[in-house]
Scaffold this motif. Structure first.
Motif, PDB file in Angstrom:
ATOM      1  N   THR A  97       0.852  -1.175   0.000  1.00 49.09           N
ATOM      2  CA  THR A  97       0.000   0.000   0.000  1.00 49.09           C
ATOM      3  C   THR A  97       0.897   1.236   0.000  1.00 49.09           C
ATOM      4  O   THR A  97       2.004   1.202   0.540  1.00 49.09           O
ATOM      5  CB  THR A  97      -0.950   0.004   1.216  1.00 49.09           C
ATOM      6  OG1 THR A  97      -1.778   1.151   1.173  1.00 49.09           O
ATOM      7  CG2 THR A  97      -0.192  -0.010   2.524  1.00 49.09           C
ATOM      8  N   SER A  98       0.443   2.284  -0.652  1.00 50.00           N
ATOM      9  CA  SER A  98       1.250   3.503  -0.670  1.00 50.00           C
ATOM     10  C   SER A  98       0.393   4.695  -0.285  1.00 50.00           C
ATOM     11  O   SER A  98      -0.828   4.690  -0.455  1.00 50.00           O
ATOM     12  CB  SER A  98       1.872   3.719  -2.054  1.00 50.00           C
ATOM     13  OG  SER A  98       0.866   3.882  -3.015  1.00 50.00           O
ATOM     14  N   SER A  99       1.068   5.693   0.242  1.00 52.59           N
ATOM     15  CA  SER A  99       0.365   6.910   0.645  1.00 52.59           C
ATOM     16  C   SER A  99       1.299   8.108   0.465  1.00 52.59           C
ATOM     17  O   SER A  99       2.508   7.967   0.418  1.00 52.59           O
ATOM     18  CB  SER A  99      -0.087   6.808   2.105  1.00 52.59           C
ATOM     19  OG  SER A  99       1.031   6.649   2.955  1.00 52.59           O
ATOM     20  N   TRP A 100       0.691   9.268   0.344  1.00 51.06           N
ATOM     21  CA  TRP A 100       1.434  10.513   0.194  1.00 51.06           C
ATOM     22  C   TRP A 100       1.469  11.245   1.519  1.00 51.06           C
ATOM     23  O   TRP A 100       0.473  11.303   2.217  1.00 51.06           O
ATOM     24  CB  TRP A 100       0.781  11.413  -0.852  1.00 51.06           C
ATOM     25  CG  TRP A 100       0.951  10.921  -2.254  1.00 51.06           C
ATOM     26  CD1 TRP A 100       0.091  10.153  -2.966  1.00 51.06           C
ATOM     27  CD2 TRP A 100       2.055  11.170  -3.102  1.00 51.06           C
ATOM     28  NE1 TRP A 100       0.576   9.895  -4.210  1.00 51.06           N
ATOM     29  CE2 TRP A 100       1.795  10.517  -4.323  1.00 51.06           C
ATOM     30  CE3 TRP A 100       3.250  11.869  -2.966  1.00 51.06           C
ATOM     31  CZ2 TRP A 100       2.686  10.547  -5.385  1.00 51.06           C
ATOM     32  CZ3 TRP A 100       4.122  11.905  -4.032  1.00 51.06           C
ATOM     33  CH2 TRP A 100       3.842  11.253  -5.221  1.00 51.06           C
ATOM     34  N   ASN A 101       2.618  11.823   1.855  1.00 53.89           N
ATOM     35  CA  ASN A 101       2.735  12.663   3.035  1.00 53.89           C
ATOM     36  C   ASN A 101       2.393  14.093   2.613  1.00 53.89           C
ATOM     37  O   ASN A 101       3.008  14.642   1.710  1.00 53.89           O
ATOM     38  CB  ASN A 101       4.144  12.600   3.609  1.00 53.89           C
ATOM     39  CG  ASN A 101       4.286  13.421   4.866  1.00 53.89           C
ATOM     40  OD1 ASN A 101       3.288  13.790   5.485  1.00 53.89           O
ATOM     41  ND2 ASN A 101       5.515  13.703   5.249  1.00 53.89           N
ATOM     42  N   THR A 102       1.388  14.677   3.237  1.00 59.17           N
ATOM     43  CA  THR A 102       0.952  16.030   2.908  1.00 59.17           C
ATOM     44  C   THR A 102       0.981  16.885   4.177  1.00 59.17           C
ATOM     45  O   THR A 102      -0.048  17.110   4.810  1.00 59.17           O
ATOM     46  CB  THR A 102      -0.470  16.000   2.313  1.00 59.17           C
ATOM     47  OG1 THR A 102      -0.529  14.978   1.328  1.00 59.17           O
ATOM     48  CG2 THR A 102      -0.838  17.324   1.682  1.00 59.17           C
ATOM     49  N   PRO A 140       1.611  17.295  -1.681  1.00 58.43           N
ATOM     50  CA  PRO A 140       2.318  16.142  -1.122  1.00 58.43           C
ATOM     51  C   PRO A 140       3.832  16.288  -1.272  1.00 58.43           C
ATOM     52  O   PRO A 140       4.313  16.816  -2.270  1.00 58.43           O
ATOM     53  CB  PRO A 140       1.797  14.968  -1.933  1.00 58.43           C
ATOM     54  CG  PRO A 140       1.117  15.530  -3.109  1.00 58.43           C
ATOM     55  CD  PRO A 140       0.817  16.963  -2.841  1.00 58.43           C
ATOM     56  N   PHE A 169       6.254  13.544  -0.194  1.00 61.24           N
ATOM     57  CA  PHE A 169       6.856  12.283  -0.603  1.00 61.24           C
ATOM     58  C   PHE A 169       5.847  11.151  -0.451  1.00 61.24           C
ATOM     59  O   PHE A 169       4.877  11.254   0.272  1.00 61.24           O
ATOM     60  CB  PHE A 169       8.145  11.974   0.174  1.00 61.24           C
ATOM     61  CG  PHE A 169       7.931  11.712   1.639  1.00 61.24           C
ATOM     62  CD1 PHE A 169       7.698  10.428   2.111  1.00 61.24           C
ATOM     63  CD2 PHE A 169       7.983  12.753   2.562  1.00 61.24           C
ATOM     64  CE1 PHE A 169       7.511  10.184   3.450  1.00 61.24           C
ATOM     65  CE2 PHE A 169       7.798  12.517   3.903  1.00 61.24           C
ATOM     66  CZ  PHE A 169       7.567  11.226   4.352  1.00 61.24           C
ATOM     67  N   ARG A 170       6.117  10.100  -1.169  1.00 59.26           N
ATOM     68  CA  ARG A 170       5.236   8.936  -1.166  1.00 59.26           C
ATOM     69  C   ARG A 170       5.911   7.808  -0.394  1.00 59.26           C
ATOM     70  O   ARG A 170       7.089   7.539  -0.584  1.00 59.26           O
ATOM     71  CB  ARG A 170       4.990   8.516  -2.613  1.00 59.26           C
ATOM     72  CG  ARG A 170       4.078   7.355  -2.780  1.00 59.26           C
ATOM     73  CD  ARG A 170       3.887   7.107  -4.258  1.00 59.26           C
ATOM     74  NE  ARG A 170       3.128   5.884  -4.437  1.00 59.26           N
ATOM     75  CZ  ARG A 170       2.901   5.332  -5.597  1.00 59.26           C
ATOM     76  NH1 ARG A 170       3.375   5.885  -6.688  1.00 59.26           N
ATOM     77  NH2 ARG A 170       2.208   4.241  -5.696  1.00 59.26           N
ATOM     78  N   SER A 171       5.163   7.158   0.487  1.00 61.19           N
ATOM     79  CA  SER A 171       5.719   6.017   1.209  1.00 61.19           C
ATOM     80  C   SER A 171       4.941   4.768   0.838  1.00 61.19           C
ATOM     81  O   SER A 171       3.732   4.810   0.627  1.00 61.19           O
ATOM     82  CB  SER A 171       5.666   6.253   2.714  1.00 61.19           C
ATOM     83  OG  SER A 171       4.336   6.256   3.169  1.00 61.19           O
ATOM     84  N   THR A 172       5.663   3.674   0.719  1.00 63.13           N
ATOM     85  CA  THR A 172       5.059   2.393   0.388  1.00 63.13           C
ATOM     86  C   THR A 172       5.378   1.416   1.511  1.00 63.13           C
ATOM     87  O   THR A 172       6.515   1.357   1.974  1.00 63.13           O
ATOM     88  CB  THR A 172       5.620   1.853  -0.933  1.00 63.13           C
ATOM     89  OG1 THR A 172       5.364   2.818  -1.960  1.00 63.13           O
ATOM     90  CG2 THR A 172       4.977   0.543  -1.323  1.00 63.13           C
TER      91      THR A 172
END
Length: 122
Positions: free
Chosen positions: A58-63, A69, A71-74
Motif C-alpha cells: 500500500t502507498s500513501s502521500w505525506n501532505t 504532497p 513524498f510517497r511512502s510504500t
C-alpha cells in the motif's frame, strides 16, 4: 493531578494488543494487555484446514501542509489467515514485518499441525 497523569502514562506505556492460541483446548483470543492483565474473549478454533500467508503493498502521500504532497511512502502488509472449512469463519492476523510474519506462521503451523499456503509474498 500529576499522579493521575503518571498512572495513565504507565497504563499506556505497558499496554499492548496481541493474539493468544491455546492449541490443547482448540481456542484463540485476541487480547489487550494492560499492565500485564489480559482481556479478551476466547473463540473456538474449529475445522481449520490450513494457514495462508499473503502480502500486499500500500502507498500513501505525506501532505504536511494539507495541499501539496512531499513524498510517497510504500509499505507491505503481511496477513496470516487461519482457513477453515466453514464459510465466514476465517481469522486473520496482520503484520508489517516480513521476518516476524514468517516466524509467526511457522510457529502456528507447528502448534496447530497445519500446512502453510503462500500467496504473493514479497
Amino acid at each position: 493531578m500529576g499522579t493521575v497523569a503518571f498512572l495513565i502514562g504507565l497504563c499506556l506505556r505497558f499496554s499492548f494488543h496481541g493474539v493468544e492460541v491455546d492449541a490443547e483446548s482448540g481456542r484463540l483470543r485476541e487480547f489487550t494487555s494492560i499492565l500485564g492483565y489480559k482481556t479478551g474473549e476466547w473463540k473456538p478454533l474449529t475445522d481449520l484446514t490450513k494457514l495462508r500467508l499473503s502480502s500486499y503493498s500500500t502507498s500513501s502521500w505525506n501532505t504536511p501542509n494539507g495541499t501539496s504532497p512531499t513524498f510517497r511512502s510504500t509499505s507491505t502488509i503481511y496477513t496470516i489467515t487461519l482457513v477453515s472449512e466453514k464459510p465466514l469463519t476465517d481469522y486473520s492476523i496482520s503484520l508489517t514485518n516480513r521476518k516476524q510474519a514468517l516466524h509467526t506462521v511457522q510457529a502456528l503451523a507447528r502448534l496447530l499441525h497445519l500446512p502453510v499456503e503462500e500467496e504473493g509474498i514479497a
